[in-house]
Design a protein around this motif. Sequence first.
Motif, PDB file in Angstrom:
ATOM      1  N   LYS A 135       0.818  -1.211   0.000  1.00 12.72           N
ATOM      2  CA  LYS A 135       0.000   0.000   0.000  1.00 12.72           C
ATOM      3  C   LYS A 135       0.850   1.259   0.000  1.00 12.72           C
ATOM      4  CE  LYS A 135      -4.017  -2.108   0.324  1.00 12.72           C
ATOM      5  NZ  LYS A 135      -4.995  -2.093  -0.785  1.00 12.72           N
ATOM      6  N   THR A 136       0.382   2.259  -0.748  1.00 13.80           N
ATOM      7  CA  THR A 136       1.011   3.574  -0.771  1.00 13.80           C
ATOM      8  C   THR A 136      -0.003   4.603  -0.308  1.00 13.80           C
ATOM      9  OG1 THR A 136       2.263   2.879  -2.723  1.00 13.80           O
ATOM     10  CG2 THR A 136       2.270   5.241  -2.174  1.00 13.80           C
ATOM     11  N   LEU A 137       0.353   5.318   0.747  1.00 15.81           N
ATOM     12  CA  LEU A 137      -0.521   6.353   1.284  1.00 15.81           C
ATOM     13  C   LEU A 137       0.081   7.721   0.989  1.00 15.81           C
ATOM     14  CD1 LEU A 137      -1.357   3.747   2.845  1.00 15.81           C
ATOM     15  CD2 LEU A 137      -2.035   5.254   4.726  1.00 15.81           C
ATOM     16  N   GLU A 138      -0.697   8.567   0.343  1.00 21.11           N
ATOM     17  CA  GLU A 138      -0.267   9.916  -0.013  1.00 21.11           C
ATOM     18  C   GLU A 138      -0.897  10.910   0.963  1.00 21.11           C
ATOM     19  OE1 GLU A 138      -0.172   8.950  -4.820  1.00 21.11           O
ATOM     20  OE2 GLU A 138      -1.899   9.979  -3.913  1.00 21.11           O
ATOM     21  N   LEU A 139      -0.057  11.608   1.703  1.00 27.71           N
ATOM     22  CA  LEU A 139      -0.510  12.588   2.680  1.00 27.71           C
ATOM     23  C   LEU A 139      -0.385  13.974   2.063  1.00 27.71           C
ATOM     24  CD1 LEU A 139       0.126   9.972   4.269  1.00 27.71           C
ATOM     25  CD2 LEU A 139       0.955  11.406   6.143  1.00 27.71           C
ATOM     26  N   ARG A 140      -1.515  14.682   1.981  1.00 24.89           N
ATOM     27  CA  ARG A 140      -1.535  15.948   1.257  1.00 24.89           C
ATOM     28  C   ARG A 140      -2.114  17.055   2.137  1.00 24.89           C
ATOM     29  NH1 ARG A 140      -4.890  13.294  -3.773  1.00 24.89           N
ATOM     30  NH2 ARG A 140      -3.205  12.064  -4.725  1.00 24.89           N
ATOM     31  N   PRO A 141      -1.501  18.234   2.150  1.00 24.15           N
ATOM     32  CA  PRO A 141      -2.089  19.354   2.887  1.00 24.15           C
ATOM     33  C   PRO A 141      -3.479  19.688   2.355  1.00 24.15           C
ATOM     34  CG  PRO A 141       0.171  19.837   2.244  1.00 24.15           C
ATOM     35  CD  PRO A 141      -0.220  18.584   1.512  1.00 24.15           C
ATOM     36  N   SER A 142      -4.398  19.995   3.270  1.00 18.96           N
ATOM     37  CA  SER A 142      -5.766  20.325   2.894  1.00 18.96           C
ATOM     38  C   SER A 142      -6.357  21.302   3.913  1.00 18.96           C
ATOM     39  CB  SER A 142      -6.610  19.037   2.824  1.00 18.96           C
ATOM     40  OG  SER A 142      -7.906  19.292   2.315  1.00 18.96           O
ATOM     41  N   PRO A 143      -5.771  22.497   4.021  1.00 18.91           N
ATOM     42  CA  PRO A 143      -6.209  23.436   5.057  1.00 18.91           C
ATOM     43  C   PRO A 143      -7.612  23.985   4.780  1.00 18.91           C
ATOM     44  CG  PRO A 143      -4.697  24.502   3.551  1.00 18.91           C
ATOM     45  CD  PRO A 143      -4.707  23.045   3.167  1.00 18.91           C
ATOM     46  N   GLY A 144      -8.182  24.562   5.809  1.00 23.81           N
ATOM     47  CA  GLY A 144      -9.518  25.157   5.702  1.00 23.81           C
ATOM     48  C   GLY A 144     -10.308  24.901   6.959  1.00 23.81           C
ATOM     49  N   HIS A 145     -10.602  23.640   7.237  1.00 21.03           N
ATOM     50  CA  HIS A 145     -11.230  23.286   8.508  1.00 21.03           C
ATOM     51  C   HIS A 145     -10.300  23.668   9.650  1.00 21.03           C
ATOM     52  CE1 HIS A 145     -13.485  20.932  11.462  1.00 21.03           C
ATOM     53  NE2 HIS A 145     -12.313  20.456  11.858  1.00 21.03           N
ATOM     54  N   SER A 146      -9.037  23.373   9.487  1.00 19.09           N
ATOM     55  CA  SER A 146      -7.961  23.860  10.357  1.00 19.09           C
ATOM     56  C   SER A 146      -6.724  24.021   9.486  1.00 19.09           C
ATOM     57  CB  SER A 146      -7.696  22.899  11.523  1.00 19.09           C
ATOM     58  OG  SER A 146      -7.278  21.632  11.045  1.00 19.09           O
ATOM     59  N   ASP A 147      -5.798  24.838   9.929  1.00 20.94           N
ATOM     60  CA  ASP A 147      -4.630  25.151   9.093  1.00 20.94           C
ATOM     61  C   ASP A 147      -3.716  23.955   8.880  1.00 20.94           C
ATOM     62  OD1 ASP A 147      -5.504  27.770   8.910  1.00 20.94           O
ATOM     63  OD2 ASP A 147      -4.197  28.494  10.513  1.00 20.94           O
ATOM     64  N   ASP A 148      -3.758  22.983   9.799  1.00 18.69           N
ATOM     65  CA  ASP A 148      -2.803  21.873   9.776  1.00 18.69           C
ATOM     66  C   ASP A 148      -3.348  20.613   9.131  1.00 18.69           C
ATOM     67  OD1 ASP A 148      -4.663  21.604  11.918  1.00 18.69           O
ATOM     68  OD2 ASP A 148      -3.349  20.165  12.911  1.00 18.69           O
ATOM     69  N   LEU A 149      -4.562  20.648   8.615  1.00 19.86           N
ATOM     70  CA  LEU A 149      -5.233  19.419   8.181  1.00 19.86           C
ATOM     71  C   LEU A 149      -4.595  18.816   6.931  1.00 19.86           C
ATOM     72  CD1 LEU A 149      -8.979  18.712   8.420  1.00 19.86           C
ATOM     73  CD2 LEU A 149      -7.797  18.060   6.328  1.00 19.86           C
ATOM     74  N   ILE A 150      -4.567  17.476   6.916  1.00 17.35           N
ATOM     75  CA  ILE A 150      -4.114  16.729   5.738  1.00 17.35           C
ATOM     76  C   ILE A 150      -5.159  15.677   5.380  1.00 17.35           C
ATOM     77  CG2 ILE A 150      -1.660  17.059   6.206  1.00 17.35           C
ATOM     78  CD1 ILE A 150      -1.611  14.156   7.291  1.00 17.35           C
ATOM     79  N   THR A 151      -5.183  15.291   4.124  1.00 17.80           N
ATOM     80  CA  THR A 151      -5.959  14.140   3.687  1.00 17.80           C
ATOM     81  C   THR A 151      -5.007  12.974   3.436  1.00 17.80           C
ATOM     82  OG1 THR A 151      -5.809  14.796   1.360  1.00 17.80           O
ATOM     83  CG2 THR A 151      -7.715  15.587   2.612  1.00 17.80           C
ATOM     84  N   VAL A 152      -5.573  11.767   3.397  1.00 20.52           N
ATOM     85  CA  VAL A 152      -4.776  10.562   3.173  1.00 20.52           C
ATOM     86  C   VAL A 152      -5.411   9.767   2.037  1.00 20.52           C
ATOM     87  CG1 VAL A 152      -3.820   8.468   4.175  1.00 20.52           C
ATOM     88  CG2 VAL A 152      -4.143  10.503   5.619  1.00 20.52           C
ATOM     89  N   HIS A 153      -4.669   9.632   0.946  1.00 20.48           N
ATOM     90  CA  HIS A 153      -5.155   8.929  -0.235  1.00 20.48           C
ATOM     91  C   HIS A 153      -4.454   7.590  -0.355  1.00 20.48           C
ATOM     92  CE1 HIS A 153      -5.122   8.407  -4.826  1.00 20.48           C
ATOM     93  NE2 HIS A 153      -6.333   8.115  -4.420  1.00 20.48           N
ATOM     94  N   ILE A 154      -5.231   6.503  -0.404  1.00 21.56           N
ATOM     95  CA  ILE A 154      -4.653   5.179  -0.623  1.00 21.56           C
ATOM     96  C   ILE A 154      -4.633   4.955  -2.129  1.00 21.56           C
ATOM     97  CG2 ILE A 154      -4.836   2.706  -0.210  1.00 21.56           C
ATOM     98  CD1 ILE A 154      -6.509   5.070   2.178  1.00 21.56           C
TER      99      ILE A 154
END
Length: 279
Positions: A135-154
């Motif tokens: 598995k490869t998980l891509e962690l991407r910045p996604s601010p808005g809800h909070s400045d530090d938030l990231i999403t995780v894409h498998i």
Amino acid sequence: MRRERVADDIYVFTSELYAQVTAGLVVTSAGAILIDTLVFPEEAKAIRQFVEQRLNTKVRYVINTHYHADHTYGTCFFPEAIVVSSALCYEYLKTRGQVGLERTKQRTSALQEVTLRLPTLVFESGGMEIRLGEKTLELRPSPGHSDDLITVHIREDRIIFASDTVMPVPYFVDGRYDDLVRSLENLRGGGYENVVQGHGEIILRGEVEQKLEEDLQYLRCIREHVEHAIHQPDPQAYLDTIDIEKCGKSRIPLNGEVQKLHEANLKALLNHYQAMQKA
């Protein structure tokens, strides 16, 4: 706690104790990766028991998508895992998170076991990848809800854990309106099989683009109402008449709590516009 299997080796856990907050589990031949950890010890421990006793594996990594308590308090129940976050999430946990936990313990006996476990692997802007087993998980910045938030894409499964970038109603009180708009726009056209919201139901492939458009339309709607309100004698009184349904969202999700989130959005955006007028 509700458990759903969204792929052969990917699970979603939804809290029945707090606001239908979600956590995710990615199982590989080399161990498991946990995406957020819920808030109450009994649910975090139940996840660990499921991993170790039912799946006969260990959680190798815990990813904190952002510093908010409902996504991070369970981290301490996975002491052997490497904890991953953005550098900003680390800083927020170290400062705001510690203060918040101390206050919360004073009024919530169920959280007395919780200790703050800081991330041990952090990344700056631009994101990072975690490769474990197949598995490869891509962690991407996604601010808005909070400045530090990231999403995780498998990557292999085209499933994205969007955390609180995607919720039954967009919510930016601890972040920034414009950032959330951009983050939602960045999710469009991603070809995802599923989008796991930070709270509430999983969004299926055929519903993703419509959901994102509805969220963006909601944000446009509240902006228009706030821009109208600032020209009224009593802006807040005007906004008090704008319930969530007038902006195209149902008041039913999260046991009706979305109306409170909506009201907080309106107030936060009004405060922002009023501050700009004074500047």
